[in-house]
Design a protein around this motif. Sequence first.
Motif, short mmCIF file in Angstrom:
data_model
loop_
_atom_site.label_atom_id
_atom_site.label_comp_id
_atom_site.label_asym_id
_atom_site.label_seq_id
_atom_site.Cartn_x
_atom_site.Cartn_y
_atom_site.Cartn_z
N ARG A 1 -28.90 -38.81 57.56
CA ARG A 1 -28.29 -37.92 57.98
C ARG A 1 -28.86 -37.03 59.13
NH1 ARG A 1 -26.57 -32.33 55.25
NH2 ARG A 1 -28.73 -32.35 54.50
N TRP B 1 -30.97 -43.43 44.98
CA TRP B 1 -31.99 -42.32 45.70
C TRP B 1 -33.14 -43.12 46.21
CZ3 TRP B 1 -30.86 -37.62 46.26
CH2 TRP B 1 -29.70 -36.96 45.50
N THR C 1 -23.97 -38.20 48.24
CA THR C 1 -22.54 -38.70 48.14
C THR C 1 -22.43 -39.78 47.68
OG1 THR C 1 -22.48 -37.31 50.26
CG2 THR C 1 -20.69 -39.03 49.69
N ALA D 1 -24.71 -45.93 55.08
CA ALA D 1 -26.34 -45.67 54.76
C ALA D 1 -26.80 -47.14 55.20
CB ALA D 1 -26.50 -45.48 53.40
N TRP E 1 -23.59 -33.11 52.14
CA TRP E 1 -24.55 -33.50 51.23
C TRP E 1 -25.74 -34.48 51.68
CZ3 TRP E 1 -20.95 -34.35 46.35
CH2 TRP E 1 -20.24 -33.25 45.98
N GLY E 2 -25.37 -35.46 52.46
CA GLY E 2 -26.27 -36.59 52.97
C GLY E 2 -25.66 -37.84 52.18
N ARG E 3 -26.41 -39.00 52.76
CA ARG E 3 -26.00 -40.21 52.30
C ARG E 3 -26.09 -40.44 50.73
NH1 ARG E 3 -24.91 -38.95 57.51
NH2 ARG E 3 -25.39 -40.50 58.84
N ARG E 4 -27.33 -40.17 50.26
CA ARG E 4 -27.85 -40.48 49.03
C ARG E 4 -27.11 -39.71 47.89
NH1 ARG E 4 -34.34 -40.29 49.29
NH2 ARG E 4 -33.72 -38.11 49.96
N ARG F 1 -36.83 -49.63 50.53
CA ARG F 1 -35.52 -49.42 50.69
C ARG F 1 -34.66 -50.72 50.78
NH1 ARG F 1 -36.46 -47.63 57.12
NH2 ARG F 1 -38.13 -46.55 56.16
N GLU G 1 -32.88 -41.21 53.43
CA GLU G 1 -31.62 -40.39 54.00
C GLU G 1 -31.57 -40.41 55.75
OE1 GLU G 1 -28.66 -38.58 54.36
OE2 GLU G 1 -29.18 -38.54 52.20
#
Length: 451
Positions: free
Chosen positions: A445, A439, A334, A379, A329-332, A268, A443
């Motif tokens: 969310r 990616w 979006t 994020a 959609w989530g962080r990644r 990450r 994630e």
Amino acid sequence: MTDTSTPETVAPRLDRLPFTRTHLKVLSGSGAGWALDAMDVGLISFVIAALVAQWDLTTEASSWIASAGFAGMAIGATLGGLLADRIGRRSVFALTLLVYGLATGASALAGGIAALIALRFVVGLGLGAELPVASTYVSEFAPARMRGRLIVILEAFWAVGWTASALIGFFVIPNVPEGWRWALALGAVPALYALVIRWGLPESPRWLARRGRQEEAETVVGLLEASPPLFGSRAVRPSVAAAQPAPTGGLGVGERLRALWAPALRRRTVALWLVWFCVNFAYYGAFIWIPTLLFSQGFDLVKSFGFTLIITLAQLPGYAVAAWLIEVWGRRATLSVFLLGSGVSAVLFGQSSAEWAILATGMALSFFNLGAWGALYAATPEMYPTSLRATGAGWAAGVGRIASIAAPPSVPLMIGVGGIGLVFLVFAVFFVVAAVAAWGLVEGRGSALAD
């Protein structure tokens, strides 16, 4: 009464809260500081365009005014994150506002380019430290189920500040003698606001608990629980806990930096640094130069500043859409979609010559790019536990600032090789690389922050 003396019990209580009046105070207080930061960064793009005309500067010389600020931001971001994990989020937030506010006001008195460059470096020290600390601070108050949306709303204050800078650029700089000095003098406002931030907002209860200051953490959590709810209801069940790396609250600076590269965090960290680097290069390379590039294409200062103002206004709907999508959609997803949209918009902007096309593609670039910034700031604090959160966010921002240092002086070089079309094609490539790297992030969310 439930025992709340450890971080493990503070965190779920925070995540179960509705959005309260105290949350609004934290969000608006931090957001106002964020808007003042944006006003400062935005103003320098208009100041550079004015100085190219008034001081007869070359584009190469004027690019170093912007790069000096970004050099300070790179150092400020890394040091600010380390300090915030050691002495607290609120204290560093106030200190950074004070430093850059005073330095910006002093910049108005600069008698030559050397003095202006030196003062812009000091401005950058404060500004670079403030942004990652503010997002970390708000994320540690926000309930998990709405955390991403609240961080995007925080980042939306950037559009408010940038719009203010565009208004000052449009109405003040071209129409008042030495208008750029008056514009910079307004940057002293954050120095006063710093006192409001320091004494008016509570410290992060998560940070207090991790530092062993349980009674103070309990007081802040109790303040939030007693605060009148504005919307939402108290969650019945605790949020799903995110994977929690080993505690690192007692680590020194070197150990804390090495902890960012521990096996559980290495992937990450690499992905986050790559996204920050690419987005900074493309964003600051484009938006710092847009007023000057329009001026160089034959538009006078008033018209180029007016175009920039219209393009800037597209930031607000970009944030609004990102704030909605980030919890859908989530962080990644979006972040990646908005970065790809930024890449397409950059290519089209670089090929535009008609006024309507410049405005349309510029607004699209502004819409997608600032929506991506909102998702990235949401994020970033979710990648690390509380004891490393400000350090991780600060170093990601610091790596990004290296790109923002390189971007302004690279623009004149690229123009000489292939014109404006090449400049924005290169920016598009950076946006696409960032979209792919997104990616590699975790994630967050709907998950609780790791403590």
